[in-house]
Scaffold this motif. Sequence first.
Motif, PDB file in Angstrom:
ATOM      1  N   ILE A   1       6.200   1.608   2.258  1.00 53.81           N
ATOM      2  CA  ILE A   1       7.463   2.237   1.895  1.00 53.81           C
ATOM      3  C   ILE A   1       8.092   2.777   3.182  1.00 53.81           C
ATOM      4  O   ILE A   1       7.447   3.537   3.915  1.00 53.81           O
ATOM      5  CB  ILE A   1       7.247   3.380   0.879  1.00 53.81           C
TER       6      ILE A   1
ATOM      7  N   VAL B   1      10.888  -1.155   0.314  1.00 54.08           N
ATOM      8  CA  VAL B   1       9.504  -1.307  -0.128  1.00 54.08           C
ATOM      9  C   VAL B   1       9.082  -2.726   0.226  1.00 54.08           C
ATOM     10  O   VAL B   1       9.827  -3.680  -0.026  1.00 54.08           O
ATOM     11  CB  VAL B   1       9.407  -1.075  -1.654  1.00 54.08           C
TER      12      VAL B   1
ATOM     13  N   ILE C   1       6.524   5.019  -5.701  1.00 53.20           N
ATOM     14  CA  ILE C   1       7.644   4.915  -4.758  1.00 53.20           C
ATOM     15  C   ILE C   1       8.593   6.098  -4.938  1.00 53.20           C
ATOM     16  O   ILE C   1       8.989   6.770  -3.982  1.00 53.20           O
ATOM     17  CB  ILE C   1       8.428   3.596  -4.980  1.00 53.20           C
TER      18      ILE C   1
END
Length: 322
Positions: free
Chosen positions: A28, A37, A51
């Motif tokens: 990330i 990502v 995330i």
Amino acid sequence: MKISQPLIHEIAERTWFVDELGTNAMYILEGSERSLVIDAGTGYCNFKAIIESITDKPYDVAITHAHPDHVGMMHEFDQIFINRLELDGETIPTEDRKKYSDLVKDGQVGEMFARCVGPIKAEGYFFKIARQHVGYWDVWEPKDEYICKGDKDTELIFIDEGYVFDLGDRKVSTVFLPGHTKGHLIFIDDMTRIAFTGDAVNHNNGSRFHAASTHIRYLLHFLEGYGKTYDRIFNGHTSYGGTFSSFSEPIAVVYNLVEAYRALLRGEAHTEVRPVHIDPSRTVELVVYGTDAPNSRLSKNPMVTPNVPPRLWEDGEEHIIP
Ligand SMILES: [Zn+2]
């Protein structure tokens, strides 16, 4: 007590490595405007939730290649960025973007791709391979309650060499390095000067789709064409299996790969029979280049799959032994 949730490591400023139970390494990258990502793992976690616990910026999901441990949670996301050659269907889409359901309807999704993003609990190929791939049951324990592959009709946006993700104060460039798969991509971040190489540059390189001579050209393109833009390499399997590591791969691995393919062309390749890393009950003969323990299951030696020798040269390529 075994580990059943991904481990998250901060490897550089605003850059995180997500270790999905020893299977896949996802990354990330947060910029001033957007995040990026890299890869969508296997499905042993809710990656989208992870995330969004790390970055509050809008983000894109870029896929290095469409193997089950890299694209497994694709359906958690509205869109992914991928090379069109990865679909491996009857025809290659000519559109710039297309919904997954339309790709299936038009015969543009191959059997392998469909299996990779298919339901994790279904018996069959994915279940078998992914369960083996995680390995090291003494360390990791995937739990049903965390398993997640998503249910969105994801739109695939097709990208190629030269595509740039603009995150605001950092930009991430796309490099084409096929071989491990037909449309494998590498992503280079200009802020941290890290190349995220998926499985194109690691100990499991392979070259199933073109000749050894052509593969050398792609590796040299990455080394010489882009070599001044990265200092470190993080691949798709940092901290693989039962190992714990958040270190980058030495750049020497690229030179070792080039030498492994050159040895093939010279007819001097050293081969060894080794266990298949995702299924140690099977063995395969591999070209090995490097010096570490030959029976190490997690050898960092570049290993080149054995179907290369019959295709040393592409048609029309100059037969100069490098
Ligand atoms: Zn992989």
